[in-house]
Scaffold this motif. Structure first.
Motif, PDB file in Angstrom:
ATOM      1  N   VAL A   1       0.873  -0.819   0.042  1.00 53.49           N
ATOM      2  CA  VAL A   1       0.089   0.073  -0.059  1.00 53.49           C
ATOM      3  C   VAL A   1       0.561   1.078  -0.158  1.00 53.49           C
ATOM      4  CG1 VAL A   1      -1.481   1.413   1.409  1.00 53.49           C
ATOM      5  CG2 VAL A   1      -1.960  -1.113   1.102  1.00 53.49           C
ATOM      6  N   PHE A   2       1.777   1.492   0.986  1.00 53.99           N
ATOM      7  CA  PHE A   2       2.650   2.326   0.868  1.00 53.99           C
ATOM      8  C   PHE A   2       3.831   2.629  -0.068  1.00 53.99           C
ATOM      9  CE2 PHE A   2       2.218   1.960   5.991  1.00 53.99           C
ATOM     10  CZ  PHE A   2       1.802   2.814   6.415  1.00 53.99           C
ATOM     11  N   GLY A   3       4.475   1.374  -0.373  1.00 50.85           N
ATOM     12  CA  GLY A   3       5.106   1.489  -1.980  1.00 50.85           C
ATOM     13  C   GLY A   3       4.046   2.168  -3.512  1.00 50.85           C
ATOM     14  N   GLY A   4       2.936   1.128  -3.307  1.00 50.66           N
ATOM     15  CA  GLY A   4       1.911   1.456  -4.366  1.00 50.66           C
ATOM     16  C   GLY A   4       1.852   3.149  -4.387  1.00 50.66           C
ATOM     17  N   ALA A   5       1.605   3.232  -3.174  1.00 50.88           N
ATOM     18  CA  ALA A   5       0.716   5.118  -3.018  1.00 50.88           C
ATOM     19  C   ALA A   5       2.399   5.322  -3.535  1.00 50.88           C
ATOM     20  CB  ALA A   5       0.768   5.153  -1.598  1.00 50.88           C
ATOM     21  N   GLY A   6       3.373   5.848  -4.103  1.00 57.48           N
ATOM     22  CA  GLY A   6       4.267   6.325  -4.417  1.00 57.48           C
ATOM     23  C   GLY A   6       4.432   7.013  -3.223  1.00 57.48           C
ATOM     24  N   MET A   7       5.742   6.075  -1.830  1.00 58.34           N
ATOM     25  CA  MET A   7       6.557   6.606  -0.804  1.00 58.34           C
ATOM     26  C   MET A   7       7.615   5.510  -0.781  1.00 58.34           C
ATOM     27  SD  MET A   7       3.922   7.249   1.901  1.00 58.34           S
ATOM     28  CE  MET A   7       4.804   7.870   3.632  1.00 58.34           C
ATOM     29  N   ARG A   8       8.438   5.616  -0.068  1.00 60.89           N
ATOM     30  CA  ARG A   8       9.737   5.782  -0.402  1.00 60.89           C
ATOM     31  C   ARG A   8      10.411   4.565   0.984  1.00 60.89           C
ATOM     32  NH1 ARG A   8       8.488   5.545  -4.941  1.00 60.89           N
ATOM     33  NH2 ARG A   8       9.377   6.793  -7.033  1.00 60.89           N
ATOM     34  N   VAL A   9      10.638   3.672   0.404  1.00 60.35           N
ATOM     35  CA  VAL A   9      11.305   3.029   1.955  1.00 60.35           C
ATOM     36  C   VAL A   9      13.098   3.695   2.055  1.00 60.35           C
ATOM     37  CG1 VAL A   9      12.891   1.005   3.236  1.00 60.35           C
ATOM     38  CG2 VAL A   9      10.763   1.166   2.176  1.00 60.35           C
ATOM     39  N   CYS A  10      13.120   4.488   3.558  1.00 55.14           N
ATOM     40  CA  CYS A  10      14.702   5.140   4.125  1.00 55.14           C
ATOM     41  C   CYS A  10      15.125   4.822   4.734  1.00 55.14           C
ATOM     42  CB  CYS A  10      13.828   6.637   3.651  1.00 55.14           C
ATOM     43  SG  CYS A  10      13.408   6.904   5.628  1.00 55.14           S
ATOM     44  N   ASP A  11      16.598   5.240   4.494  1.00 56.08           N
ATOM     45  CA  ASP A  11      17.480   3.933   5.664  1.00 56.08           C
ATOM     46  C   ASP A  11      18.189   5.111   7.178  1.00 56.08           C
ATOM     47  OD1 ASP A  11      17.764   2.906   4.249  1.00 56.08           O
ATOM     48  OD2 ASP A  11      19.320   3.915   3.050  1.00 56.08           O
ATOM     49  N   ILE A  12      16.319   6.061   7.325  1.00 57.46           N
ATOM     50  CA  ILE A  12      16.182   6.831   8.434  1.00 57.46           C
ATOM     51  C   ILE A  12      16.353   6.616   9.693  1.00 57.46           C
ATOM     52  CG2 ILE A  12      15.312   9.204   9.902  1.00 57.46           C
ATOM     53  CD1 ILE A  12      14.717  10.463   6.594  1.00 57.46           C
ATOM     54  N   PRO A  13      16.327   6.345  10.861  1.00 55.45           N
ATOM     55  CA  PRO A  13      16.806   4.931  11.991  1.00 55.45           C
ATOM     56  C   PRO A  13      15.179   5.618  12.836  1.00 55.45           C
ATOM     57  CG  PRO A  13      18.863   6.095  12.220  1.00 55.45           C
ATOM     58  CD  PRO A  13      17.884   7.121  11.054  1.00 55.45           C
ATOM     59  N   THR A  14      14.377   4.814  12.976  1.00 59.63           N
ATOM     60  CA  THR A  14      13.078   4.520  13.752  1.00 59.63           C
ATOM     61  C   THR A  14      13.572   5.245  14.826  1.00 59.63           C
ATOM     62  OG1 THR A  14      13.032   2.769  14.335  1.00 59.63           O
ATOM     63  CG2 THR A  14      12.407   2.791  11.750  1.00 59.63           C
ATOM     64  N   PRO A  15      12.210   6.343  15.150  1.00 61.55           N
ATOM     65  CA  PRO A  15      12.130   7.213  16.687  1.00 61.55           C
ATOM     66  C   PRO A  15      12.284   5.520  17.817  1.00 61.55           C
ATOM     67  CG  PRO A  15       9.898   7.079  15.392  1.00 61.55           C
ATOM     68  CD  PRO A  15      11.140   7.135  14.365  1.00 61.55           C
ATOM     69  N   GLN A  16      11.914   4.539  17.368  1.00 60.68           N
ATOM     70  CA  GLN A  16      11.412   3.606  19.069  1.00 60.68           C
ATOM     71  C   GLN A  16      13.006   3.064  20.113  1.00 60.68           C
ATOM     72  OE1 GLN A  16      10.657   3.036  15.667  1.00 60.68           O
ATOM     73  NE2 GLN A  16       8.559   2.280  16.063  1.00 60.68           N
ATOM     74  N   ASP A  17      14.293   3.679  18.337  1.00 60.60           N
ATOM     75  CA  ASP A  17      15.529   3.439  19.696  1.00 60.60           C
ATOM     76  C   ASP A  17      16.889   4.100  19.248  1.00 60.60           C
ATOM     77  OD1 ASP A  17      16.684  -0.066  17.978  1.00 60.60           O
ATOM     78  OD2 ASP A  17      16.377   2.383  17.456  1.00 60.60           O
ATOM     79  N   GLY A  18      16.335   4.921  18.300  1.00 62.07           N
ATOM     80  CA  GLY A  18      17.572   5.781  17.880  1.00 62.07           C
ATOM     81  C   GLY A  18      18.341   5.038  16.657  1.00 62.07           C
TER      82      GLY A  18
END
Length: 179
Positions: free
Chosen positions: A140-157
């Motif tokens: 869904v997210f990819g098909g909507a045009g969103m891209r995976v990025c390498d930014i750390p998630t906020p859960q643990d930094g």
């Protein structure tokens, strides 16, 4: 809010959430079988009402927010953006579709339209989280045009291997409604 914030496609109608949607939203948020991702997860009526108040305030303050999604006139879920509670100056894309309407194409269509609306409304940066094993959310997210990025998630930094961070960025256009 009215019709100017509604979106009509060949298969779906998206309207800003309103109190008239409360019973549908309560059922949606109480269902463990919902496809998609909402920040609050499965919740009771009181939490659904609090979420609805937040949704309404976001629409009023920012001119963007969560949409009630209908297929053939029937409520099937929610899709839209909320200000991120973990990442300043970002909005988080969320969607949830009822189990009986599990159709990745409908989820993708609703999410795509809500994302385009948010960007047209002046939201520059939209993020979304998906578990690595959640193939539907990734489609869904990819098909909507969103891209995976390498930014750390906020859960643990430092990032988590089981959580993917998606993003979509559009430069703010002159005359955009936000801020």
């Amino acid at each position: 809010m009215g019709c100017r914030n509604s979106i009509q496609t060949a298969r779906l109608r998206l309207d800003p959430v309103s109190w008239t949607d409360l019973e549908d939203v309560v059922r949606l948020k109480a269902s463990a079988g919902v496809t998609g991702r909402l920040a609050g997860g499965v919740c009771n009526r009181a939490l659904s009402e609090q979420d609805m108040m937040t949704d309404l305030m976001t629409w009023g303050r920012e001119g963007v927010g969560m949409f009630a999604v209908r297929h053939q006139g029937h409520f099937i879920g929610l899709a839209g953006v909320q200000p991120s509670t973990t990442t300043p100056d970002r909005h988080e894309m969320q969607f949830a579709i009822l189990p009986q309407a599990r159709d990745t194409a409908l989820s993708r269509e609703a999410t795509t339209m809500a994302l385009a609306f948010a960007h047209a409304g002046g939201v520059e940066h939209v993020i979304a989280y998906a578990r690595a094993e959640d193939i539907v959310a990734r489609q869904v997210f990819g098909g909507a045009g969103m891209r995976v990025c390498d930014i750390p998630t906020p859960q643990d930094g430092h990032g988590r291997a089981d959580i993917l961070l998606y993003h979509s960025t559009r430069p703010r256009m002159d005359g955009a409604r936000m801020h």
